[in-house]
Write an enzyme that holds these catalytic residues in place. Structure first.
Site, mmCIF file in Angstrom:
data_model
loop_
_atom_site.group_PDB
_atom_site.id
_atom_site.type_symbol
_atom_site.label_atom_id
_atom_site.label_comp_id
_atom_site.label_asym_id
_atom_site.label_seq_id
_atom_site.Cartn_x
_atom_site.Cartn_y
_atom_site.Cartn_z
ATOM 1 N N ARG A 179 -8.536 -6.873 13.231
ATOM 2 C CA ARG A 179 -7.770 -6.102 14.183
ATOM 3 C C ARG A 179 -8.660 -4.968 14.638
ATOM 4 O O ARG A 179 -9.335 -4.329 13.810
ATOM 5 C CB ARG A 179 -6.566 -5.514 13.482
ATOM 6 C CG ARG A 179 -5.196 -5.933 13.803
ATOM 7 C CD ARG A 179 -4.930 -6.803 14.915
ATOM 8 N NE ARG A 179 -3.883 -6.190 15.745
ATOM 9 C CZ ARG A 179 -3.581 -6.588 16.938
ATOM 10 N NH1 ARG A 179 -4.240 -7.584 17.509
ATOM 11 N NH2 ARG A 179 -2.612 -6.014 17.621
ATOM 12 N N GLU A 211 -3.526 5.838 19.106
ATOM 13 C CA GLU A 211 -4.172 4.604 18.628
ATOM 14 C C GLU A 211 -3.457 3.372 19.170
ATOM 15 O O GLU A 211 -2.267 3.187 18.917
ATOM 16 C CB GLU A 211 -4.099 4.532 17.095
ATOM 17 C CG GLU A 211 -5.306 5.123 16.428
ATOM 18 C CD GLU A 211 -5.244 5.015 14.909
ATOM 19 O OE1 GLU A 211 -4.816 3.982 14.383
ATOM 20 O OE2 GLU A 211 -5.618 6.012 14.276
ATOM 21 N N ARG A 237 0.265 5.304 16.632
ATOM 22 C CA ARG A 237 0.383 6.654 16.082
ATOM 23 C C ARG A 237 -0.400 7.654 16.915
ATOM 24 O O ARG A 237 -1.301 7.276 17.675
ATOM 25 C CB ARG A 237 -0.072 6.687 14.623
ATOM 26 C CG ARG A 237 -1.463 6.143 14.376
ATOM 27 C CD ARG A 237 -1.699 5.978 12.860
ATOM 28 N NE ARG A 237 -3.022 5.472 12.571
ATOM 29 C CZ ARG A 237 -3.441 5.112 11.358
ATOM 30 N NH1 ARG A 237 -2.639 5.210 10.321
ATOM 31 N NH2 ARG A 237 -4.659 4.663 11.165
ATOM 32 N N ARG A 252 0.825 -1.206 0.000
ATOM 33 C CA ARG A 252 0.000 0.000 0.000
ATOM 34 C C ARG A 252 0.867 1.267 0.000
ATOM 35 O O ARG A 252 0.430 2.302 -0.443
ATOM 36 C CB ARG A 252 -0.860 0.046 1.275
ATOM 37 C CG ARG A 252 -1.984 -0.932 1.330
ATOM 38 C CD ARG A 252 -2.576 -0.992 2.745
ATOM 39 N NE ARG A 252 -3.026 0.290 3.254
ATOM 40 C CZ ARG A 252 -4.185 0.848 2.974
ATOM 41 N NH1 ARG A 252 -5.028 0.238 2.170
ATOM 42 N NH2 ARG A 252 -4.516 2.004 3.505
ATOM 43 N N ARG A 289 9.808 5.833 -2.965
ATOM 44 C CA ARG A 289 10.212 6.781 -4.018
ATOM 45 C C ARG A 289 11.667 7.156 -3.903
ATOM 46 O O ARG A 289 12.177 7.276 -2.797
ATOM 47 C CB ARG A 289 9.418 8.081 -3.891
ATOM 48 C CG ARG A 289 7.973 7.944 -4.097
ATOM 49 C CD ARG A 289 7.355 9.315 -4.351
ATOM 50 N NE ARG A 289 5.921 9.166 -4.178
ATOM 51 C CZ ARG A 289 5.255 9.569 -3.120
ATOM 52 N NH1 ARG A 289 5.896 10.218 -2.161
ATOM 53 N NH2 ARG A 289 3.963 9.369 -3.042
ATOM 54 N N ASP A 291 -9.916 1.271 0.873
ATOM 55 C CA ASP A 291 -9.848 2.715 1.081
ATOM 56 C C ASP A 291 -11.205 3.293 0.681
ATOM 57 O O ASP A 291 -11.976 2.645 -0.045
ATOM 58 C CB ASP A 291 -8.760 3.334 0.198
ATOM 59 C CG ASP A 291 -7.366 3.014 0.708
ATOM 60 O OD1 ASP A 291 -7.222 2.751 1.912
ATOM 61 O OD2 ASP A 291 -6.431 3.024 -0.110
ATOM 62 N N TYR A 299 -9.711 -4.815 2.939
ATOM 63 C CA TYR A 299 -9.038 -3.626 3.473
ATOM 64 C C TYR A 299 -9.211 -2.505 2.435
ATOM 65 O O TYR A 299 -8.306 -2.178 1.687
ATOM 66 C CB TYR A 299 -7.567 -3.990 3.671
ATOM 67 C CG TYR A 299 -6.666 -3.011 4.382
ATOM 68 C CD1 TYR A 299 -7.075 -1.746 4.751
ATOM 69 C CD2 TYR A 299 -5.367 -3.386 4.701
ATOM 70 C CE1 TYR A 299 -6.213 -0.888 5.404
ATOM 71 C CE2 TYR A 299 -4.493 -2.535 5.353
ATOM 72 C CZ TYR A 299 -4.927 -1.281 5.691
ATOM 73 O OH TYR A 299 -4.057 -0.435 6.333
#
Ligand code: UDP
Length: 372
Positions: A249, A300, A280, A172, A176, A350, A348
Site C-alpha cells: 500500500r 494522508e 488522517r 496492533r 481497554r 514498528d 509491517y
C-alpha cells in the site's frame, strides 16, 4: 583487498543500526541510499521550525528496556504520548478503543456493562473463531465500533474489504476497559528531542554515506566494493521480480503550511468515514509541543502501490506471504548478503522492532565473520 568490509544498502533504521555496530568495532563500512537524504522513512523536513515527518508519523514506543536505552544513548526523547482521535460523521471519538470511546458511543461508563454490550454484539454476529479483520474487529469491540470507527478507515487504508484482510492488522491496537487514551501499551514512548534526524545522524556518525546511489542500477560496481552486503531494499526488486512483484500500500501526502498556531489541537485525527478520501490529518508541531506561530498539517491519502511509488505497508495476505517465502528461500542461499528491515523482510515493522532485529542480526554477523 576490497575497499570496504561491508556495504550497507539503505540508510534507514535497519541499515544505520547495522552500520553503527560494525563501525564501532572498526569495520570499514559504506552506506548508500538511493534517496537524496539519509534516515529512511524516519527522515523529517524542517519547515518554519517544525519537524515534519515526511514519510508519515513515527512515534517511538517499546517495552524493551534494552532497545529504549539503546536509542536514548544516541538522542534524548521527549515525553510525548500518542493519543489520536477519530472523526465519524460529526462526532469525535477517542482512540484506541477504551472507556472514553465506549462512553462517547453508547453513554455507558460501567466497564461490566460495556463488556456485556460487546459480548452481545459478538454473539449476534455469530463469530467464534475470527478468520479475517472484520471478524477479528467485531470479536474485540463489537459491531457498533466496527461500523463506526474501523470499517471505513481500514477499507480506505488497505483498498480492500475487511473480510479479505488478515486479522493481525487490527490486533496492533489495544482495547481497554479503562479511561486511557494512550495509543500504546508499551512502557516507553517518545519523540527524539530535536527530531528523528538527530537519531539517524548519531547512528551514522563517522560512517561514509553516499546519497543518490541506487544499488540495483550500479549492481556490478557495488558488488565488487565490499566483502559483505547488507541489503535493506525490497527483496523482490533485488531478484528482478522473478516470481512477480510483492504488493504494497502506498500513500500520497498533501502537506499544508497554515498561518495559524493550532489547527486541530492534536497530532493525529483519523477520518473513519468512507466518503472522506483521506485517512488522517497529522499536525506535526504537537509531536514536539511546538509553539510556533504557524503550523504544518499533512493529509494522508492511501493508494495502490505501483512501480515508482514509495512502498509503505506490505500487504501480508496469504498470497503475498507465500510469494515472499519464495524470495526468502533465494535470500537464504546467499552467503555474503544479509537481508533485513521492513522491505527486505516484507514485514509491517514498528521502529523498535526493526532496531531489535538489526541488533540481533549484526551480533550474529560479527560472531560469524569476525569471531568477536
Ligand atoms: N484502524 C482503524 N481505525 C482507526 C485506526 C486504525 O480501523 O481509526 C485499524 C486499521 O485497520 C489500521 C490498523 O488499525 O490499518 C492499524 O492502525 P495503526 O494506527 O497501527 O496504523 P499505522 O499508524 O501503522 O498506519
Amino acid at each position: 583487498m576490497r575497499p570496504y568490509d561491508v556495504l550497507i544498502v539503505g540508510s534507514g533504521l535497519y541499515g544505520s543500526v547495522f552500520a553503527q555496530a560494525l563501525h564501532r568495532i572498526g569495520k570499514r563500512c559504506l552506506v548508500i541510499d538511493r534517496r537524496s537524504h539519509a534516515g529512511g522513512n524516519i527522515y523529517c523536513t524542517n519547515k518554519e521550525g517544525i519537524d515534519v515527518h515526511s514519510y508519515g508519523p513515527h512515534i517511538f514506543h517499546t517495552s524493551d528496556k534494552d532497545t529504549w536505552d539503546f536509542v536514548n544513548s544516541f538522542v534524548p526523547f521527549n515525553h510525548y504520548v500518542h493519543a489520536p482521535l477519530s472523526v465519524s460523521g460529526d462526532r469525535v471519538y477517542n482512540l484506541p478503543f477504551n472507556m472514553n470511546t465506549f462512553y462517547q458511543l453508547w453513554g455507558l461508563r460501567d466497564p461490566a456493562q460495556v463488556k456485556e454490550k460487546i459480548a452481545e454484539q459478538v454473539r449476534q454476529a455469530g463469530i467464534t473463531r475470527p478468520q479475517n479483520l472484520e471478524e477479528q474487529a467485531i470479536s474485540l469491540v463489537g459491531t457498533d465500533i466496527y461500523e463506526t470507527l474501523i470499517k471505513g478507515y481500514t477499507e480506505k487504508q488497505w483498498g480492500r474489504s475487511c473480510r479479505e484482510l488478515p486479522a493481525f492488522i487490527i490486533k496492533r491496537l489495544p482495547v481497554r476497559f479503562t479511561f486511557d487514551n494512550n495509543y500504546f501499551d508499551d512502557c516507553y514512548q517518545g519523540i527524539p528531542i530535536g527530531g528523528y534526524n538527530r537519531l539517524s545522524e548519531a547512528l551514522l556518525r563517522g560512517i561514509e554515506v553516499q546519497l543518490n546511489r541506487d544499488f540495483l542500477q550500479e549492481r556490478d560496481y557495488f558488488e565488487g566494493l565490499a566483502d559483505h552486503i547488507v541489503y535493506t531494499g525490497p527483496i523482490d526488486a533485488f531478484y528482478g521480480y522473478r516470481f512477480g512483484p510483492l504488493a504494497y500500500r502506498s500513500l500520497r501526502f498533501e502537506e499544508e503550511l497554515l498561518p495559524i498556531e493550532n489547527y486541530q489541537g492534536n497530532t493525529q485525527i483519523n477520518y473513519a468515514d468512507a466518503a472522506v478520501p483521506f485517512t488522517r490529518i497529522i499536525e506535526h508541531k504537537h509531536f514536539a509541543f511546538g509553539k510556533q506561530p504557524q503550523t504544518v498539517i499533512t493529509r494522508e491519502y492511501p493508494q495502490t502501490w505501483q512501480p515508482g511509488m514509495e512502498p509503505y505497508y506490505p500487504v501480508n495476505d496469504a498470497h503475498n506471504n507465500k510469494l515472499f517465502t519464495q524470495y526468502r528461500d533465494l535470500a537464504d542461499q546467499e552467503s555474503h548478503i544479509v537481508f533485513g528491515g521492513r522491505l527486505a523482510d516484507y514485514k509491517y515493522y514498528d521502529m523498535h522492532q526493526v532496531i531489535a532485529s538489526a541488533r540481533v542480526r549484526v551480533r550474529q554477523f560479527i560472531e560469524t565473520f569476525y569471531a568477536i
